[in-house]
Design a protein around this motif. Structure first.
Motif, short mmCIF file in Angstrom:
data_model
loop_
_atom_site.label_atom_id
_atom_site.label_comp_id
_atom_site.label_asym_id
_atom_site.label_seq_id
_atom_site.Cartn_x
_atom_site.Cartn_y
_atom_site.Cartn_z
N LEU A 1 0.83 -1.21 0.00
CA LEU A 1 0.00 0.00 0.00
C LEU A 1 0.86 1.26 0.00
N GLU A 2 1.98 1.20 0.71
CA GLU A 2 2.89 2.35 0.73
C GLU A 2 3.57 2.53 -0.63
N SER A 3 4.00 1.44 -1.23
CA SER A 3 4.64 1.52 -2.54
C SER A 3 3.67 2.02 -3.60
N GLY A 4 2.39 1.69 -3.42
CA GLY A 4 1.36 2.12 -4.36
C GLY A 4 0.90 3.55 -4.15
N GLY A 5 1.44 4.23 -3.14
CA GLY A 5 1.12 5.63 -2.90
C GLY A 5 -0.16 5.87 -2.12
N LEU A 6 -0.73 4.81 -1.54
CA LEU A 6 -1.97 4.98 -0.77
C LEU A 6 -1.72 5.28 0.70
N LEU A 7 -0.58 4.84 1.20
CA LEU A 7 -0.24 5.06 2.61
C LEU A 7 1.12 5.74 2.73
N THR A 8 1.29 6.40 3.84
CA THR A 8 2.59 6.94 4.21
C THR A 8 2.85 6.55 5.66
N GLN A 9 4.10 6.44 6.03
CA GLN A 9 4.42 6.05 7.41
C GLN A 9 5.34 7.09 8.04
N ARG A 10 5.25 7.16 9.34
CA ARG A 10 6.18 8.01 10.09
C ARG A 10 6.64 7.23 11.32
N LYS A 11 7.82 7.53 11.77
CA LYS A 11 8.40 6.81 12.90
C LYS A 11 8.46 7.72 14.13
N GLN A 12 8.17 7.13 15.26
CA GLN A 12 8.27 7.84 16.53
C GLN A 12 8.94 6.90 17.51
N GLY A 13 10.21 7.13 17.76
CA GLY A 13 10.97 6.20 18.59
C GLY A 13 11.10 4.86 17.87
N ARG A 14 10.72 3.79 18.56
CA ARG A 14 10.79 2.47 17.95
C ARG A 14 9.53 2.09 17.19
N HIS A 15 8.55 2.97 17.23
CA HIS A 15 7.25 2.63 16.65
C HIS A 15 7.08 3.24 15.26
N ARG A 16 6.34 2.52 14.42
CA ARG A 16 5.97 3.01 13.09
C ARG A 16 4.45 3.21 13.06
N TYR A 17 4.05 4.28 12.45
CA TYR A 17 2.63 4.59 12.31
C TYR A 17 2.30 4.81 10.84
N TYR A 18 1.14 4.30 10.44
CA TYR A 18 0.69 4.47 9.05
C TYR A 18 -0.55 5.33 9.01
N GLN A 19 -0.67 6.10 7.93
CA GLN A 19 -1.86 6.90 7.70
C GLN A 19 -2.07 7.03 6.19
N LEU A 20 -3.27 7.47 5.79
CA LEU A 20 -3.53 7.67 4.37
C LEU A 20 -2.57 8.72 3.83
N ALA A 21 -2.11 8.53 2.60
CA ALA A 21 -1.06 9.38 2.06
C ALA A 21 -1.52 10.81 1.85
N GLU A 22 -2.81 11.01 1.47
CA GLU A 22 -3.30 12.36 1.20
C GLU A 22 -4.82 12.36 1.19
N ASP A 23 -5.40 13.55 1.10
CA ASP A 23 -6.85 13.69 1.10
C ASP A 23 -7.50 12.90 -0.02
N GLU A 24 -6.85 12.87 -1.20
CA GLU A 24 -7.45 12.21 -2.35
C GLU A 24 -7.71 10.73 -2.10
N VAL A 25 -6.87 10.10 -1.27
CA VAL A 25 -7.07 8.69 -0.96
C VAL A 25 -8.35 8.52 -0.14
N GLY A 26 -8.54 9.39 0.85
CA GLY A 26 -9.75 9.34 1.66
C GLY A 26 -10.99 9.61 0.84
N LEU A 27 -10.92 10.58 -0.08
CA LEU A 27 -12.07 10.89 -0.94
C LEU A 27 -12.41 9.72 -1.85
N MET A 28 -11.38 9.07 -2.39
CA MET A 28 -11.61 7.91 -3.25
C MET A 28 -12.30 6.80 -2.47
#
Length: 226
Positions: free
Chosen positions: A55-82
């Motif tokens: 999903l990340e490679s396909g541009g639908l998700l993006t991830q961010r790191k906080q310490g040892r943890h990884r968090y995923y979220q939708l890459a942009e508004d257009e993904v949510g609208l779709m």
């Protein structure tokens, strides 16, 4: 020779049930860990990691790191609208994943759609702004009028900040439960934040549903009369 956007790739990414469940979980607007997303999808963490990578490679998700943890979220508004549009189309064909339960009335009344208000209250808010001529409709496009700018600044929303955003200030988003449009864009996000910051509404735990307080119901009706 076949040319143009590759909708087959997007379709294959969304079409897997586990990935669809993870994307739907992220429609709540919160960044989630792989473990949390694996739970939503009903799969192992190892399998979830493979799906998330696709999903990340396909541009639908993006991830961010906080310490040892990884968090995923939708890459942009257009993904949510779709995704919301797909939900609306599926609902129109009767393709529901389960029978209506106790949570459905709350979701249909008011819920988070990625970063803005959806459901009956989301549609009512947009309708009220259009009726008051604070938002102008041209086809499928929305535009904030001068009166609308004055109104939102009176509410404490910084119009200049909205203009600086790369996202549209106003845009329509087809509501899957109401089958009509609610307000998305940076203004939609700002208005949802306003409702929550003032204590008029809050998010239910582990749900996209938005619960209004009694005073919040009254304030919302005064701000956005039918």
């Amino acid at each position: 020779m076949k040319e143009g956007p590759d909708i087959a790739l997007i379709g294959s990414l969304i079409g897997d049930p586990a990935r669809a469940n993870m994307l739907t979980a992220l429609m709540g607007g919160r960044a989630l860990t792989p473990t949390e997303l694996a739970g939503h999808a009903g799969i192992t963490l190892q399998t979830a990691s493979s799906h998330l990578s696709k999903l990340e490679s396909g541009g639908l998700l993006t991830q961010r790191k906080q310490g040892r943890h990884r968090y995923y979220q939708l890459a942009e508004d257009e993904v949510g609208l779709m995704l919301e549009n797909l939900m609306g189309f599926a609902a129109s064909l009767g393709m529901n994943r389960h029978r209506p339960g106790p949570k459905d009335p709350a979701l249909r009344k008011a819920r988070v759609c990625y970063n803005h208000l959806a459901g009956d209250y989301g549609v009512r808010m947009l309708d009220s702004l259009i009726t008051a001529r604070q938002i102008e409709v041209t086809g499928d496009d929305l535009a904030l009028t001068d009166a609308g700018q004055i109104r939102i600044e009176a509410l404490g929303i910084n119009y200049a900040s909205l203009k600086k955003s790369r996202r549209p200030i106003c845009r329509t988003c087809l509501d899957w439960s109401e089958r009509r449009s609610h307000l998305a864009g940076s203004l939609g996000e700002a208005l949802l934040t306003l409702l929550i910051d003032k204590g008029w509404a809050k998010r239910e735990n582990n749900s996209r549903a938005i619960r209004f307080t009694d005073s919040g119901e009254k304030a919302f009706s005064e701000l956005f009369p039918q």
